[in-house]
Design a protein around this motif. Structure first.
Motif, mmCIF file in Angstrom:
data_model
loop_
_atom_site.group_PDB
_atom_site.id
_atom_site.type_symbol
_atom_site.label_atom_id
_atom_site.label_comp_id
_atom_site.label_asym_id
_atom_site.label_seq_id
_atom_site.Cartn_x
_atom_site.Cartn_y
_atom_site.Cartn_z
ATOM 1 N N ALA A 119 0.772 -1.245 0.081
ATOM 2 C CA ALA A 119 0.115 0.014 -0.103
ATOM 3 C C ALA A 119 0.976 1.309 -0.062
ATOM 4 C CB ALA A 119 -0.848 0.052 1.073
ATOM 5 N N ILE A 120 1.800 1.541 0.643
ATOM 6 C CA ILE A 120 2.752 2.457 0.960
ATOM 7 C C ILE A 120 3.581 2.605 -0.390
ATOM 8 C CG2 ILE A 120 4.897 3.159 2.104
ATOM 9 C CD1 ILE A 120 3.920 2.194 4.694
ATOM 10 N N VAL A 121 4.238 1.443 -0.930
ATOM 11 C CA VAL A 121 4.813 1.756 -2.211
ATOM 12 C C VAL A 121 4.117 2.084 -3.329
ATOM 13 C CG1 VAL A 121 6.302 0.255 -3.705
ATOM 14 C CG2 VAL A 121 6.469 -0.338 -1.403
ATOM 15 N N LEU A 122 2.758 1.466 -3.332
ATOM 16 C CA LEU A 122 1.872 1.890 -4.717
ATOM 17 C C LEU A 122 1.353 3.421 -4.269
ATOM 18 C CD1 LEU A 122 -0.165 -1.513 -5.293
ATOM 19 C CD2 LEU A 122 1.958 -0.485 -6.536
ATOM 20 N N ALA A 123 1.106 3.805 -3.203
ATOM 21 C CA ALA A 123 0.675 5.118 -2.696
ATOM 22 C C ALA A 123 1.905 6.072 -3.214
ATOM 23 C CB ALA A 123 0.361 5.276 -1.436
ATOM 24 N N TYR A 124 3.110 5.775 -2.961
ATOM 25 C CA TYR A 124 4.388 6.270 -3.243
ATOM 26 C C TYR A 124 4.233 6.610 -4.773
ATOM 27 C CZ TYR A 124 9.008 7.335 -5.093
ATOM 28 O OH TYR A 124 9.891 7.856 -5.568
ATOM 29 N N ALA A 125 4.129 5.513 -5.488
ATOM 30 C CA ALA A 125 3.953 5.701 -7.037
ATOM 31 C C ALA A 125 3.210 6.625 -7.614
ATOM 32 C CB ALA A 125 3.852 4.092 -7.627
ATOM 33 N N ALA A 126 1.756 6.614 -6.964
ATOM 34 C CA ALA A 126 0.602 7.473 -7.275
ATOM 35 C C ALA A 126 0.945 8.702 -7.282
ATOM 36 C CB ALA A 126 -0.420 6.888 -6.698
ATOM 37 N N PHE A 127 1.483 9.200 -6.145
ATOM 38 C CA PHE A 127 2.005 10.611 -5.884
ATOM 39 C C PHE A 127 3.152 10.959 -6.597
ATOM 40 C CE2 PHE A 127 -1.074 9.882 -2.445
ATOM 41 C CZ PHE A 127 -1.984 11.245 -2.299
ATOM 42 N N GLU A 128 4.064 10.420 -6.588
ATOM 43 C CA GLU A 128 5.509 10.515 -7.311
ATOM 44 C C GLU A 128 4.913 10.586 -9.138
ATOM 45 O OE1 GLU A 128 9.346 11.726 -7.022
ATOM 46 O OE2 GLU A 128 7.673 11.264 -5.585
ATOM 47 N N GLY A 129 4.065 10.078 -9.290
ATOM 48 C CA GLY A 129 3.453 10.159 -10.829
ATOM 49 C C GLY A 129 2.966 11.654 -11.050
ATOM 50 N N LEU A 130 2.297 12.334 -10.115
ATOM 51 C CA LEU A 130 1.524 13.761 -10.147
ATOM 52 C C LEU A 130 2.912 14.481 -10.264
ATOM 53 C CD1 LEU A 130 -0.841 13.756 -7.176
ATOM 54 C CD2 LEU A 130 -1.210 13.202 -9.871
ATOM 55 N N PHE A 131 3.993 14.316 -9.557
ATOM 56 C CA PHE A 131 5.155 15.096 -9.455
ATOM 57 C C PHE A 131 6.023 15.147 -10.857
ATOM 58 C CE2 PHE A 131 9.857 15.372 -9.121
ATOM 59 C CZ PHE A 131 9.882 16.737 -8.771
ATOM 60 N N VAL A 132 5.964 13.579 -11.508
ATOM 61 C CA VAL A 132 6.774 13.524 -12.430
ATOM 62 C C VAL A 132 6.098 13.816 -13.656
ATOM 63 C CG1 VAL A 132 7.324 11.633 -14.237
ATOM 64 C CG2 VAL A 132 7.875 11.431 -11.564
ATOM 65 N N GLY A 133 4.700 13.737 -13.844
ATOM 66 C CA GLY A 133 3.842 14.304 -14.919
ATOM 67 C C GLY A 133 4.222 15.929 -14.833
ATOM 68 N N SER A 134 3.713 16.398 -13.951
ATOM 69 C CA SER A 134 3.614 18.098 -13.801
ATOM 70 C C SER A 134 5.018 18.838 -14.157
ATOM 71 C CB SER A 134 3.126 18.360 -12.471
ATOM 72 O OG SER A 134 4.022 17.953 -11.246
ATOM 73 N N ILE A 135 6.149 18.015 -13.586
ATOM 74 C CA ILE A 135 7.338 18.736 -14.006
ATOM 75 C C ILE A 135 7.765 18.338 -15.321
ATOM 76 C CG2 ILE A 135 8.987 16.711 -13.040
ATOM 77 C CD1 ILE A 135 10.726 18.633 -11.797
ATOM 78 N N SER A 136 7.492 17.218 -15.917
ATOM 79 C CA SER A 136 7.612 17.051 -17.265
ATOM 80 C C SER A 136 6.874 18.178 -18.081
ATOM 81 C CB SER A 136 7.110 15.639 -17.495
ATOM 82 O OG SER A 136 7.898 14.457 -16.881
ATOM 83 N N PHE A 137 5.798 18.705 -17.715
ATOM 84 C CA PHE A 137 5.250 19.512 -18.505
ATOM 85 C C PHE A 137 5.965 20.677 -18.351
ATOM 86 C CE2 PHE A 137 2.490 23.261 -18.160
ATOM 87 C CZ PHE A 137 1.942 23.603 -19.352
ATOM 88 N N VAL A 138 6.497 21.192 -17.270
ATOM 89 C CA VAL A 138 7.080 22.492 -17.051
ATOM 90 C C VAL A 138 8.367 22.394 -17.747
ATOM 91 C CG1 VAL A 138 8.358 23.731 -15.300
ATOM 92 C CG2 VAL A 138 6.099 22.832 -14.636
ATOM 93 N N PHE A 139 9.123 21.300 -17.840
ATOM 94 C CA PHE A 139 10.473 21.373 -18.625
ATOM 95 C C PHE A 139 10.225 21.397 -19.880
ATOM 96 C CE2 PHE A 139 12.487 19.652 -14.538
ATOM 97 C CZ PHE A 139 13.495 20.465 -14.447
ATOM 98 N N ALA A 140 9.226 20.383 -20.592
ATOM 99 C CA ALA A 140 8.982 20.303 -21.969
ATOM 100 C C ALA A 140 8.245 21.249 -22.369
ATOM 101 C CB ALA A 140 8.426 18.733 -22.177
ATOM 102 N N ASP A 141 7.195 21.779 -21.712
ATOM 103 C CA ASP A 141 6.270 22.749 -22.491
ATOM 104 C C ASP A 141 6.540 24.170 -22.048
ATOM 105 O OD1 ASP A 141 3.528 21.078 -23.453
ATOM 106 O OD2 ASP A 141 4.976 19.948 -22.394
ATOM 107 N N VAL A 142 7.060 24.498 -21.229
ATOM 108 C CA VAL A 142 7.053 25.852 -20.476
ATOM 109 C C VAL A 142 8.640 26.428 -20.642
ATOM 110 C CG1 VAL A 142 6.902 27.341 -18.579
ATOM 111 C CG2 VAL A 142 5.205 25.521 -18.660
ATOM 112 N N MET A 143 9.581 25.407 -20.246
ATOM 113 C CA MET A 143 10.911 25.823 -20.074
ATOM 114 C C MET A 143 11.474 25.918 -21.664
ATOM 115 S SD MET A 143 12.388 24.516 -16.430
ATOM 116 C CE MET A 143 13.983 25.322 -16.833
#
Length: 284
Positions: A119-143
């Motif tokens: 449960a902890i490992v998969l919850a980490y993966a879910a929240f870390e996915g939010l970080f990875v997806g949003s920061i990918s947008f910032v680097f690839a689409d904004v910067m």
């Protein structure tokens, strides 16, 4: 068997003489010492069956649990990316929530010795996915300008798994051995990088965000990113070594979740650094 030096994996690898989390010699000895049953009748400890032992860890368990963890992370990352693309104002929120909650879950798993909790490992993966997806947008689409965001992210993903499989080959052929000296040097390098990152952040708060110039896209920033990529790559060797020793020690199959967590943390770090480096070369 010595404990893993990887901070995330620490606690997953236990002493094989005492068993793993209650499994092994300790539990069997407790069962054999019972001389009387609940009805007050004497029993023969040598004829009692040993308590059931969990199925032992295999490489297939590691691959399966890691694939599940990365699957959850990838799914939430894709959702976060398209949410950020449709509403750029939400990217910062998703990035902050994902980074903070993901860090808290890693700390809970590491210091609470709950790395094998799915449960902890998969919850980490879910929240870390939010970080990875949003920061990918910032680097690839904004910067980045005059570049395809999809191509940039694709290059970062290919680079990440290219380094992963390259280090797996290095480990398998024994080109670099995971020795205590190697571990100490790698750990010292990681501490140095963390201190520089924190110092750069603190100085940046007082001089308009420039800091030491470690993240401004200049030559020093490129060198710093290359150092981070190298440290992340060598960290895979610690993960592979921990998994190898767990399998040899006969750890229960649930220990694969701890290996999956360690590998995912390293993969995310490597991906972010490669994506950041690519953004330097494609920005204005």
């Amino acid at each position: 068997m010595r404990e893993s030096s990887n901070p995330v994996m620490r606690g997953v690898v236990r002493d094989n003489q005492t068993g793993y989390a209650g499994f092994g010699a300790g539990s069997a000895a407790a069962g054999q010492g019972a001389m009387w049953n609940q009805f007050g009748q004497q029993t023969d400890p040598y004829t009692q069956q040993a308590p059931p032992v969990s199925r032992q860890l295999t490489i297939d368990d590691v691959v399966t649990k890691t694939a599940m963890t990365l699957g959850v992370l990838t799914t939430t990352a894709i959702v976060a990316y398209f949410l950020s693309q449709s509403n750029p104002g939400i990217a910062g929120l998703l990035m902050g929530v994902g980074a903070i909650v993901g860090l808290v879950l890693v700390l809970v798993a590491s210091f609470g010795r709950k790395q094998d909790n799915p449960a902890i490992v998969l919850a980490y993966a879910a929240f870390e996915g939010l970080f990875v997806g949003s920061i990918s947008f910032v680097f690839a689409d904004v910067m980045v300008s005059d570049a395809s965001a999809g191509a940039l992210i694709g290059q970062a993903v290919l680079g990440t798994f290219g380094v992963f499989f390259g280090m797996l080959l290095v480990y398998k052929v024994g080109a670099i051995r995971v020795t205590p000296r190697f571990t100490r040097m790698l750990f010292a390098g990681m501490i140095g990088v963390i201190v520089l990152m924190l110092g750069n952040l603190l100085i940046g708060l007082f001089n308009g965000g420039a800091g030491f110039g470690l993240r401004d896209g200049g030559p020093l920033a490129i060198i710093f990113s290359l150092v981070c990529i190298a440290l992340a790559a060598f960290s895979f060797l610690l993960d592979f070594d921990a998994a190898d020793r767990l399998i040899r020690a006969g750890a229960p199959s649930r220990a694969a979740w701890g290996v999956a967590l360690g590998l995912t943390v390293t993969l995310v770090w490597l991906y972010i650094e490669i994506l950041r480096l690519l953004s330097y070369f494609n920005s204005e």
